[in-house]
Structure formats: structure tokens, C-alpha cells
Design an enzyme around this catalytic site. Structure first.
Site, PDB file in Angstrom:
ATOM      1  N   TYR A   1      37.934  46.838  33.717  1.00  0.00           N
ATOM      2  CA  TYR A   1      37.500  45.558  34.265  1.00  0.00           C
ATOM      3  C   TYR A   1      38.552  44.951  35.200  1.00  0.00           C
ATOM      4  O   TYR A   1      38.263  44.671  36.357  1.00  0.00           O
ATOM      5  CB  TYR A   1      37.141  44.592  33.132  1.00  0.00           C
TER       6      TYR A   1
ATOM      7  N   GLU B   1      38.375  44.979  44.089  1.00  0.00           N
ATOM      8  CA  GLU B   1      37.416  44.190  44.860  1.00  0.00           C
ATOM      9  C   GLU B   1      38.113  43.087  45.648  1.00  0.00           C
ATOM     10  O   GLU B   1      37.863  42.896  46.842  1.00  0.00           O
ATOM     11  CB  GLU B   1      36.370  43.590  43.918  1.00  0.00           C
TER      12      GLU B   1
END
Lengths: 280, 308
Positions: free
Chosen positions: A176, A183
Site C-alpha cells: 500500500y 503514484e
């Protein structure tokens, strides 16, 4: 990113609850799960997606071995990545028609944010495609999705290997933050090129009396990661550990007697229920 | 005469908060709330939600104890609705914001459009007209809040005001920014478009006001009696023949007029969002009319004649 974790939680509940419901239906028929046709379709969908992300994983490994370097691996998996990530839009449809009992809004947000990153950032700004940050989120997504889709597949078939469940709740802790970092760094790398080219921007004067600055929008997107990841990111590490501990007895009991099976079913329901509570 | 005992528990924790003995059978929920406030002053009546089961519907203030499905010992569940604020305060806040915020952009106060435009004025007539229309609209709403509207439920939760103000104030700032922008482009079809739009706006504002007056006259002050609204001599109220909530119809019409006048995308978006929300309210209202009145006129639609 938020989508990976939250989707994992949400879909897991869907698969588990659906199967559990189907199991109950043979006895009391009170609970409603997806029908046999819907279940068959979902199995096929999840198998195809698992296979798709495996193709991407294999593609990455082969490209790495061929090049001897991890730079610019994006180009070797660009097409399947776009295809299978965009294909996830079907999951919004699944929620909308009710064969997966998850929130349409939550699922939409999760899927759309990834599709956005693929098409509106990575695809649109060629210069970032060679950035290492792209590799960071692609690897995180790939591993997460293989685990997630196989989790659903096995859940729907009512046979969930422990290793998949373990991977589901444990690897998340690493994947995660890895995905989110990739990103954010990718969007950050795209900013100067977006500003320079005026990409996707509308300026005044025009007859619609409206303007849009994509550069500023991307900055807002980056800022939005902070609150969104904490509220929709779902599981914090402690909860992950708690859920994992809850599930351990399930694994052992699954191998025992019929009575153990009943206990296992209740534990499974309890885990799903707990996950639902976490989501709320 | 038989007396009731009322036990009040927390809806979440089930903890017993209060025990009232010797309660009159004719006591209303409102009176019970007042009694409850005596032992727990921080929860004044307006912020209490009392229900028969922990997740049930709130009981109405006018419900009578002996008519509820309870024994002589009633258990009610309490939930705190949070700090409450009066509707008048809410509306005054919601509507004063857009009025003043818009004017900030109209007068081009510093830090909005760049130093060279500080306190300058737009060279387009339509921009001044738009400012007059926008101001008129919100002044009208403020005056109606003070002198026309009556509110059946006394209060609403304080936290809602932030959400509502964000919506009204945010959209006002957004549309004002573009309409008053130095690079604003006047409507494509010029004066004709502006005149048509102004006519739509004025007619709909008059219509909206007329409906508000009609609704107000429908019931005396302080009364909660509900009646079917009917057209009056005022032609603008004749829309009641076809629509349950013509005030919303006219409201949307006003914003469509304003959107045409300014030819501005944020105004169009505001109109669309407003239309969506008002349609939801209108459908709810329409449904409750149908439920309450057996002889409700069948020709009526919630917000748009014949369609919606």
C-alpha cells in the site's frame, strides 16, 4: 494507493458474504447471495483478471531479464496494464447491479482514481513513462491485484487457501505505501510538463466563461491523498494484525471435524462482519 | 387515574439515563423531553431524539404517551442530535453569504484578478445587470426568511450549516469569479439573449414569491394543520394546477434565466445541481401529499408539469 486497500477490503467482504449466504441458502434460504449465473460470471471475471495481471507480472520479469536493468520497463507492459486496469471499470457495474454487495461510490472512487492515473497522467505525459516511480506503483498494483482477484475467485468457489488470505492481509502493509508513493511521485514528475504544455487546460477568454487548470488540479489531487488515504485507505497495520489473528484459528479449524466446520463458518462470517464494521 | 413510568436509555450504550415516575397518560413527547432536560440540562428538547427502539424513527413532539404501543412502564431510547440552530439563523447565514461574496468579485477587491484590475468595473452592461439580478435574488430570500416563511420544525443540527454554506457560498464565489472576470465574454446572441433571459428571471422570481405567499397563507401562524395548496387569484399560483412544488419550478427557472443571461458554465452547473436537489425534495413532498390527502389532485407532478 487507497483504491488497492479499500477495494481489497470491500471485495473480500463481497466474496465471503456472497459465498456464506449461498452456503446458508441450502439450509434456510433466508440469506441472498449472487445467483449461480452471477457466481459463474464473477468466477470467470476474476480468473480472467488474475490471469491478466499475471501476464503483466511475467512481462515485467521477462523484460527485466532481457534488459538487465529495471529502467523503462513500463513500455513492455503498457498495453496489458491499460487494458486490465481499465477493465476494472466493470466492478463499478457489478456493484451497481447488485451482484457484488459493495458501495458503488466507494468502488467508483477506487477504480476511477487508478484509471485516472493510467490515462490522464502516465499515458498523457509521455515524459514520466520512463520514471522509476511508475515502476513502483505498477509492481505494487500487480502483486496486489493478483492476490485480490485470486482471493475473490477462491472465495466464490468456497475454497480459500490460507496462503492467499495471509498474503491478502499481510503484504498489504508493504504494497500500500509502495503504491501510494509511486503514484504521488509520478504525478509530481508530470507537473512541469503539464504546466509547460497547458495540457487539458481551458483558459479565458472563451464563450463558456469557464476555465480549468490541469496543473493546479493535479496538485489538488496530490493534496487529497492525505485525508483520503487515512479515511478510505481502510486498514491500519494494527487492524490488519487483528484481522490476521482472528483468521488464524479459522485455518486450523478448517482441517477438523464437521463441528469445526460450523465454527469455521461462523469465524469467517465474523471476519467479514468485522471488515464491514471497519469500512463503516 | 393510572400513571405511566418512563425510562429513558441511551440508544447506543443502552445506559439508563433517566427514570420518570407518575407521568400523565396524556403527556406528549414534547413534555417528556422537557422533563428529561431537568435532569440533563445539556440536552435541551430540540436536540433530543426519542424513539421506541434504539434504531427506530424519532417520535414526534405531539405524539401522546398513552397512544404509543407501550405498557405502563415505557422505555424510550435517546439519541443526541447535536447542537441545534434555528432555521431562520441558518437561512440568513446561507443567503447573506452569496450576496456579499458576489459583491466582492463585482467590485474587484484586491487579490482576485491582479493588481491592475483592483476596484475597476466591467465594461459589459450584462455584468452589471447580472449583479443586480443576483443581489435581488438573495435579498428576496433574506426578506422572505424574515417576513414570509414559517418553519414547522424548530431547528436543525448545527453541523449541517457548514455543509450548506459551503455549497451556497462556494458556488456564489465560483460563478462571481467568471462573470466579473476582466476576460469575461458577453452572451453570443447579444442584447436579445440578455432580454429574453431577464424576462425569464423576472417572471420566475415573481412566481416564486407568489407561491411562497400562497403557502404562507395556507395555514395560520403557529398551526401545524396541513392543507392541499390550491391556485388563488394570482396568475402565478395557477401552476399549482399542474405541479405540487411550483416554488421549486420557478426557482430552477430563475437560475436557468440567469445562466442564459451570463452564458457561464458554473451558473449552469449550479442550476443543474439545484434542480437535482429540488427534484428530490419535490418528489418527497409530492409523495407525502399523496399519502396524507386521499383527494389530492391526480394531474399534479412534483416539479415539472406532465414530466417529473
Amino acid at each position: 494507493m487507497a483504491a488497492a486497500a479499500a477495494t481489497a477490503t470491500t471485495k473480500g467482504n463481497g466474496g465471503g458474504s456472497g459465498r456464506a449466504g449461498a452456503g446458508d441458502s441450502s439450509g434456510s434460504r433466508k440469506k441472498k447471495g449472487p445467483g449461480p449465473v452471477a457466481t459463474a460470471y464473477l468466477v470467470i471475471y476474476n480468473v480472467v483478471m488474475t490471469a491478466g495481471w499475471l501476464v503483466i507480472a511475467v512481462g515485467l520479469v521477462r523484460a527485466y531479464l532481457a534488459k538487465g536493468s529495471y529502467h523503462s520497463l513500463y513500455y513492455s507492459i503498457e498495453k496489458p496494464l491499460k487494458f486490465f486496469q481499465t477493465g476494472a471499470l466493470l466492478e463499478i457495474l457489478h456493484c451497481a447491479i447488485g451482484i457484488v454487495p459493495s458501495s458503488v461510490v466507494l468502488t467508483s472512487f477506487q477504480v476511477m482514481s487508478r484509471v485516472f492515473l493510467i490515462w490522464a497522467v502516465t499515458h498523457s505525459v509521455k515524459e514520466v513513462q520512463s520514471e522509476d516511480s511508475v515502476l513502483l506503483f505498477v509492481i505494487a498494483w500487480t502483486i496486489t491485484e493478483i492476490i485480490r482477484y485470486s482471493f475473490y475467485t477462491f472465495s466464490l468457489l468456497n475454497h480459500l487457501p490460507y496462503i492467499i488470505k495471509w498474503a491478502r492481509y499481510t503484504l498489504f502493509i508493504v504494497l500500500y505505501p509502495m503504491g501510494v508513493t509511486g503514484e504521488l511521485l509520478t504525478i509530481y514528475a508530470a507537473l512541469p510538463y503539464v504546466r509547460q504544455a497547458g495540457l487539458y487546460s481551458i483558459s479565458l477568454p472563451n464563450k463558456y466563461n469557464f476555465s480549468f487548470d490541469y496543473h493546479a488540479f493535479l496538485i489538488l489531487v496530490m493534496i487529497s491523498y492525505i485525508p483520503l488515504s487515512s479515511t478510505h485507505g481502510g486498514l491500519c497495520p494494527l487492524t490488519v494484525m487483528a484481522v490476521k489473528i482472528q483468521c488464524l484459528p479459522f485455518y486450523h479449524m478448517r482441517l477438523s471435524s464437521a463441528e469445526g466446520s460450523n465454527v469455521s463458518l461462523r469465524l469467517l462470517l465474523h471476519c467479514c462482519h468485522q471488515s464491514l464494521d471497519e469500512k463503516e | 387515574m393510572k400513571h405511566y413510568e418512563v425510562e429513558i436509555r441511551d440508544a447506543k450504550t443502552r445506559e439508563k439515563l433517566c427514570f420518570l415516575d407518575k407521568v400523565e397518560p396524556q403527556a406528549t413527547i414534547s413534555e417528556i423531553k422537557t422533563l428529561f432536560t431537568k435532569t440533563h440540562p445539556q440536552w435541551y428538547p430540540a436536540r433530543q431524539s426519542l424513539r421506541l427502539d434504539p434504531k427506530g424513527k424519532s417520535l414526534k413532539d405531539e405524539d401522546v404517551l398513552q397512544k404509543l404501543p407501550v405498557g405502563t412502564t415505557a422505555t424510550l431510547y435517546f439519541r443526541d442530535l447535536g447542537a441545534q440552530i434555528s432555521w431562520v439563523t441558518v437561512f440568513l447565514t446561507e443567503y447573506a453569504g452569496p450576496l456579499f461574496i458576489y459583491l466582492l468579485f463585482y467590485f474587484r477587491v484586491p487579490f482576485i484578478y491582479g493588481r491592475k484590475y483592483d476596484f475597476t468595473s466591467s465594461r459589459h452592461t450584462v455584468v452589471h445587470l447580472a449583479c443586480m439580478c443576483h443581489s435581488f435574488h438573495y435579498i428576496k430570500r433574506l426578506l422572505e426568511t424574515l417576513f414570509v416563511h414559517r418553519f414547522s420544525h424548530g431547528t436543525m443540527p448545527l453541523r449541517n450549516i457548514f455543509k450548506n454554506c459551503t455549497y451556497y457560498w462556494g458556488f456564489a464565489a465560483w460563478m462571481a469569479y467568471y462573470i466579473n472576470h476582466p476576460l469575461y465574454t458577453p452572451p453570443t446572441y447579444g442584447v436579445q439573449q440578455v432580454k429574453l433571459a431577464l424576462a425569464i428571471f423576472v417572471i420566475c422570481q415573481l412566481g416564486n414569491f407568489s407561491i411562497h405567499m400562497a403557502l404562507r397563507d395556507l395555514r395560520p401562524a403557529g398551526s401545524k394543520t396541513r392543507k392541499i395548496p390550491y391556485p388563488t387569484k394570482n396568475p402565478f399560483t395557477w401552476l399549482f394546477l399542474l405541479v405540487s412544488c411550483p416554488n421549486y419550478t420557478y426557482e430552477v427557472g430563475s437560475w436557468i434565466g440567469f445562466a442564459i443571461m451570463t452564458q457561464c458554465v458554473p451558473v449552469a452547473l449550479f442550476s443543474l445541481v439545484g434542480f437535482t436537489q429540488m427534484t428530490i425534495w419535490a418528489k418527497g413532498k409530492h409523495r407525502s401529499y399523496l399519502k396524507e390527502f386521499r383527494d389530492y389532485p391526480p394531474l399534479r407532478m412534483p416539479i415539472i408539469p406532465f414530466l417529473l
